[in-house]
Design a protein around this motif. Structure first.
Motif, mmCIF file in Angstrom:
data_model
loop_
_atom_site.group_PDB
_atom_site.id
_atom_site.type_symbol
_atom_site.label_atom_id
_atom_site.label_comp_id
_atom_site.label_asym_id
_atom_site.label_seq_id
_atom_site.Cartn_x
_atom_site.Cartn_y
_atom_site.Cartn_z
ATOM 1 N N ALA A 283 8.159 -1.612 2.680
ATOM 2 C CA ALA A 283 7.842 -0.705 1.575
ATOM 3 C C ALA A 283 8.891 0.392 1.502
ATOM 4 O O ALA A 283 9.446 0.801 2.530
ATOM 5 C CB ALA A 283 6.452 -0.081 1.751
ATOM 6 N N VAL A 284 9.148 0.863 0.286
ATOM 7 C CA VAL A 284 10.029 2.011 0.065
ATOM 8 C C VAL A 284 9.146 3.197 -0.297
ATOM 9 O O VAL A 284 8.244 3.077 -1.135
ATOM 10 C CB VAL A 284 11.044 1.735 -1.068
ATOM 11 C CG1 VAL A 284 11.931 2.955 -1.307
ATOM 12 C CG2 VAL A 284 11.894 0.513 -0.737
ATOM 13 N N THR A 285 9.394 4.340 0.321
ATOM 14 C CA THR A 285 8.533 5.490 0.074
ATOM 15 C C THR A 285 8.682 6.017 -1.353
ATOM 16 O O THR A 285 9.751 5.971 -1.948
ATOM 17 C CB THR A 285 8.822 6.639 1.063
ATOM 18 O OG1 THR A 285 10.214 6.957 1.021
ATOM 19 C CG2 THR A 285 8.436 6.239 2.471
ATOM 20 N N ARG A 286 7.566 6.538 -1.870
ATOM 21 C CA ARG A 286 7.523 7.113 -3.211
ATOM 22 C C ARG A 286 8.092 8.536 -3.193
ATOM 23 O O ARG A 286 8.528 9.040 -2.164
ATOM 24 C CB ARG A 286 6.078 7.128 -3.708
ATOM 25 C CG ARG A 286 5.374 5.769 -3.611
ATOM 26 C CD ARG A 286 3.923 5.900 -4.077
ATOM 27 N NE ARG A 286 3.186 4.650 -3.941
ATOM 28 C CZ ARG A 286 2.352 4.355 -2.951
ATOM 29 N NH1 ARG A 286 2.149 5.247 -1.968
ATOM 30 N NH2 ARG A 286 1.715 3.197 -2.912
ATOM 31 N N GLU A 287 8.034 9.201 -4.346
ATOM 32 C CA GLU A 287 8.579 10.561 -4.460
ATOM 33 C C GLU A 287 7.930 11.530 -3.485
ATOM 34 O O GLU A 287 8.566 12.486 -3.038
ATOM 35 C CB GLU A 287 8.424 11.068 -5.891
ATOM 36 C CG GLU A 287 9.301 10.344 -6.904
ATOM 37 C CD GLU A 287 9.175 10.914 -8.296
ATOM 38 O OE1 GLU A 287 8.503 11.957 -8.450
ATOM 39 O OE2 GLU A 287 9.745 10.346 -9.233
ATOM 40 N N ASP A 288 6.648 11.313 -3.175
ATOM 41 C CA ASP A 288 5.946 12.219 -2.253
ATOM 42 C C ASP A 288 6.023 11.757 -0.805
ATOM 43 O O ASP A 288 5.394 12.338 0.072
ATOM 44 C CB ASP A 288 4.483 12.388 -2.674
ATOM 45 C CG ASP A 288 3.707 11.066 -2.657
ATOM 46 O OD1 ASP A 288 4.330 10.011 -2.393
ATOM 47 O OD2 ASP A 288 2.490 11.091 -2.920
ATOM 48 N N GLY A 289 6.792 10.695 -0.538
ATOM 49 C CA GLY A 289 6.951 10.214 0.824
ATOM 50 C C GLY A 289 5.903 9.223 1.287
ATOM 51 O O GLY A 289 5.958 8.746 2.421
ATOM 52 N N THR A 290 4.949 8.883 0.429
ATOM 53 C CA THR A 290 3.887 7.969 0.841
ATOM 54 C C THR A 290 4.325 6.514 0.704
ATOM 55 O O THR A 290 5.247 6.180 -0.045
ATOM 56 C CB THR A 290 2.614 8.191 0.013
ATOM 57 O OG1 THR A 290 2.906 7.994 -1.381
ATOM 58 C CG2 THR A 290 2.067 9.600 0.223
ATOM 59 N N PHE A 291 3.617 5.651 1.408
ATOM 60 C CA PHE A 291 3.868 4.217 1.354
ATOM 61 C C PHE A 291 2.593 3.483 1.752
ATOM 62 O O PHE A 291 1.655 4.079 2.300
ATOM 63 C CB PHE A 291 4.996 3.818 2.322
ATOM 64 C CG PHE A 291 4.598 3.924 3.770
ATOM 65 C CD1 PHE A 291 4.035 2.844 4.437
ATOM 66 C CD2 PHE A 291 4.751 5.111 4.461
ATOM 67 C CE1 PHE A 291 3.630 2.943 5.758
ATOM 68 C CE2 PHE A 291 4.357 5.231 5.791
ATOM 69 C CZ PHE A 291 3.792 4.129 6.430
ATOM 70 N N GLU A 292 2.583 2.189 1.501
ATOM 71 C CA GLU A 292 1.499 1.355 2.021
ATOM 72 C C GLU A 292 2.015 -0.059 2.228
ATOM 73 O O GLU A 292 2.867 -0.552 1.495
ATOM 74 C CB GLU A 292 0.297 1.352 1.085
ATOM 75 C CG GLU A 292 0.570 0.861 -0.308
ATOM 76 C CD GLU A 292 -0.667 0.929 -1.195
ATOM 77 O OE1 GLU A 292 -0.733 0.128 -2.141
ATOM 78 O OE2 GLU A 292 -1.544 1.764 -0.923
ATOM 79 N N LEU A 293 1.496 -0.692 3.257
ATOM 80 C CA LEU A 293 1.747 -2.092 3.561
ATOM 81 C C LEU A 293 0.407 -2.800 3.437
ATOM 82 O O LEU A 293 -0.502 -2.548 4.238
ATOM 83 C CB LEU A 293 2.321 -2.249 4.978
ATOM 84 C CG LEU A 293 3.632 -1.513 5.257
ATOM 85 C CD1 LEU A 293 3.958 -1.538 6.744
ATOM 86 C CD2 LEU A 293 4.772 -2.123 4.459
ATOM 87 N N THR A 294 0.267 -3.652 2.448
ATOM 88 C CA THR A 294 -1.036 -4.238 2.131
ATOM 89 C C THR A 294 -1.219 -5.608 2.776
ATOM 90 O O THR A 294 -0.256 -6.294 3.113
ATOM 91 C CB THR A 294 -1.223 -4.360 0.612
ATOM 92 O OG1 THR A 294 -0.206 -5.225 0.084
ATOM 93 C CG2 THR A 294 -1.107 -2.997 -0.051
ATOM 94 N N ASP A 295 -2.498 -5.993 2.917
ATOM 95 C CA ASP A 295 -2.871 -7.330 3.412
ATOM 96 C C ASP A 295 -2.261 -7.635 4.777
ATOM 97 O O ASP A 295 -1.833 -8.765 5.043
ATOM 98 C CB ASP A 295 -2.455 -8.414 2.408
ATOM 99 C CG ASP A 295 -3.057 -8.181 1.020
ATOM 100 O OD1 ASP A 295 -4.250 -7.863 0.949
ATOM 101 O OD2 ASP A 295 -2.318 -8.316 0.033
#
Length: 210
Positions: free
Chosen positions: A155-167
């Motif tokens: 995953a590449v982090t969003r503007e706010d630094g968040t990310f998620e790896l699903t499933d």
């Protein structure tokens, strides 16, 4: 799934300036723009970091990473960091009214060196997982990073630094976070995370400026 945030601590430097100074028809008026090597939100979230599972041999298909398109817009690569699956075509697109090149010198895949005419595109698949820096030889300030991925848990982090790896299947994993900026104390951070069925695991990372 695994969710989290990548943040920055320490004194932030003044953003490095890129001098946009040629091809006004293609690039716009001459100007200085901030480099995307260090994009930090007001609350210290870091954009463009790459978070991934270090090793995983099961789970969702690799194709779930989706299509990979690296565009040229106003003499900048968009996005700055792109994920692509092994053996899947990457589209190098030029939305500008003038030519660009896409050049990279990977260690595992064949070198990339193409000229892309205005309003056209070119496709190439990469066989081996690795990270490569892509540059334009016509407009020297242009650069981006292409990650060729051997599994879909990137995953590449969003503007706010968040990310998620699903499933993510249940299990214990090493999660790694990478950032481009050369003045971080470490280029890559890692931590162990346990994923339980039906529950969200948390993985936060903090890069420190030297």
């Amino acid at each position: 799934r695994i969710a989290g945030r990548v943040t920055v601590t320490g004194t932030l430097p003044t953003p490095r300036k890129l001098r946009i100074d040629r091809d006004p028809k293609c690039c716009g008026a001459p100007r200085l723009e901030d480099s995307e090597e260090l994009v930090v939100a007001a609350d210290r979230g870091l954009r463009w970091a790459v978070v991934r599972l270090d090793k995983i041999a099961r789970g969702k298909p690799l194709g779930t990473l989706g299509p990979a398109v690296l565009d040229n817009r106003a003499c900048a690569f968009v996005p700055h960091v792109l994920l692509a699956a092994e053996n899947a075509e990457v589209e190098f697109r030029n939305s500008d009214p003038g030519p660009h090149t896409a050049d990279a010198y990977p260690s595992r895949n064949t070198s990339l060196g193409i000229q892309i005419p205005a309003h056209s595109s070119w496709k190439k698949a990469f066989e081996f997982a690795e990270t490569m820096r892509v540059e334009c030889q016509i407009h020297k300030w242009m650069s981006a990073f292409l990650w060729v991925c051997e599994h879909p848990y990137y995953a590449v982090t969003r503007e706010d630094g968040t990310f998620e790896l699903t499933d993510v299947p249940p299990g214990t994993y090493t999660v790694k976070a990478w950032a481009e900026f050369e003045r971080f104390e470490q280029e890559e951070l890692s931590r162990e995370v346990r994923v339980e069925a039906g529950r969200e695991a948390q993985a936060d990372f903090e890069f420190k400026v030297k």
